[in-house]
Design a protein around this motif. Structure first.
Motif, PDB file in Angstrom:
ATOM      1  N   MET A 161      19.438  31.104 -28.237  1.00 14.77           N
ATOM      2  CA  MET A 161      19.085  29.698 -28.393  1.00 14.77           C
ATOM      3  C   MET A 161      20.008  28.812 -27.554  1.00 14.77           C
ATOM      4  O   MET A 161      19.555  27.848 -26.928  1.00 14.77           O
ATOM      5  N   THR A 175      23.882  22.450 -33.925  1.00 12.88           N
ATOM      6  CA  THR A 175      24.471  22.990 -32.697  1.00 12.88           C
ATOM      7  C   THR A 175      25.543  22.058 -32.160  1.00 12.88           C
ATOM      8  O   THR A 175      25.565  20.874 -32.436  1.00 12.88           O
ATOM      9  N   LEU A 199      14.709  21.076 -36.301  1.00 10.60           N
ATOM     10  CA  LEU A 199      15.598  19.928 -36.075  1.00 10.60           C
ATOM     11  C   LEU A 199      16.952  20.111 -36.734  1.00 10.60           C
ATOM     12  O   LEU A 199      17.980  19.744 -36.157  1.00 10.60           O
ATOM     13  N   SER A 255      26.721  20.543 -28.770  1.00 12.21           N
ATOM     14  CA  SER A 255      26.261  20.327 -27.387  1.00 12.21           C
ATOM     15  C   SER A 255      27.384  20.558 -26.407  1.00 12.21           C
ATOM     16  O   SER A 255      28.498  20.283 -26.637  1.00 12.21           O
ATOM     17  N   LEU A 290      18.908  22.424 -34.549  1.00  4.90           N
ATOM     18  CA  LEU A 290      19.396  21.723 -33.357  1.00  4.90           C
ATOM     19  C   LEU A 290      20.545  20.783 -33.698  1.00  4.90           C
ATOM     20  O   LEU A 290      21.522  20.692 -32.951  1.00  4.90           O
ATOM     21  N   LYS A 291      20.442  20.119 -34.836  1.00  2.59           N
ATOM     22  CA  LYS A 291      21.493  19.196 -35.257  1.00  2.59           C
ATOM     23  C   LYS A 291      22.794  19.950 -35.528  1.00  2.59           C
ATOM     24  O   LYS A 291      23.884  19.416 -35.317  1.00  2.59           O
ATOM     25  N   VAL A 337      18.253  26.366 -25.097  1.00  2.00           N
ATOM     26  CA  VAL A 337      18.299  24.951 -25.470  1.00  2.00           C
ATOM     27  C   VAL A 337      19.521  24.252 -24.872  1.00  2.00           C
ATOM     28  O   VAL A 337      19.524  23.038 -24.711  1.00  2.00           O
ATOM     29  N   ALA A 384      22.600  24.380 -26.265  1.00  2.55           N
ATOM     30  CA  ALA A 384      23.481  23.931 -27.341  1.00  2.55           C
ATOM     31  C   ALA A 384      23.912  25.147 -28.151  1.00  2.55           C
ATOM     32  O   ALA A 384      23.086  25.983 -28.496  1.00  2.55           O
TER      33      ALA A 384
END
Length: 155
Positions: free
Chosen positions: A35, A153, A147, A155, A150-151, A39, A41
């Motif tokens: 991932m 992760t 989401l 960056s 992703l949050k 992505v 991240a």
């Protein structure tokens, strides 16, 4: 005694059982690393396991509620949609990146068939409004899980 709806049975326990297989495949294959490459991240192994532990408990609770209540058949429709979307997402991700998306095998061999089977049974048994609400809830739930991941992760 638990209620058995027209389309529910002991097979609904396949959801949390197959989720354990799916988490194991994703973890062993380093889905959180895959991932990060796709992505951009980073998701730590600890965060990955923590999130999936929470999601597994939620899934198990949803199955329990669906089995024990009169008004929760749509939860199984939602779970059917979630696992079908997830299995499809692993397949699409693998095709797009031309790489193995950890979770592909369990997603393709366990979750996609379980999702399709659940949705087909529900389509035949439930009122259309209840079926549609379940599918929409499943789409929203999968989006929320994505989401949240992703949050979580860095960056």
């Amino acid at each position: 005694m638990p209620k058995q709806a027209t389309f529910l049975g002991n097979w609904v326990w396949l959801f949390p059982l197959t989720y354990l297989v799916h988490i194991a495949e994703e973890y062993a294959g380093g889905f959180y690393h895959w991932m990060a490459r796709v992505v951009g991240a980073e998701l730590s192994a600890q965060t990955f396991l923590s999130l999936n532990a929470i999601f597994w408990v939620v899934m198990t609770a949803a199955v329990t509620i669906a089995v024990w209540t009169q008004a929760a058949d749509w939860l199984m429709v939602a779970l059917g949609a979630v696992v079908l979307i997830n299995g499809s997402a692993h397949t699409i991700g693998s095709l797009i990146t031309r790489s193995y998306s950890p979770g592909l095998l369990s997603g393709l061999c366990l979750w996609a068939p379980l999702g399709v089977w659940t949705l087909r049974r529900a389509w035949r048994s439930l009122p259309r409004g209840q079926f549609s609400a379940g599918v929409l809830a499943g789409i929203a739930l999968h989006g929320l899980v994505f989401l949240l991941a992703l949050k979580a992760t860095k960056s």
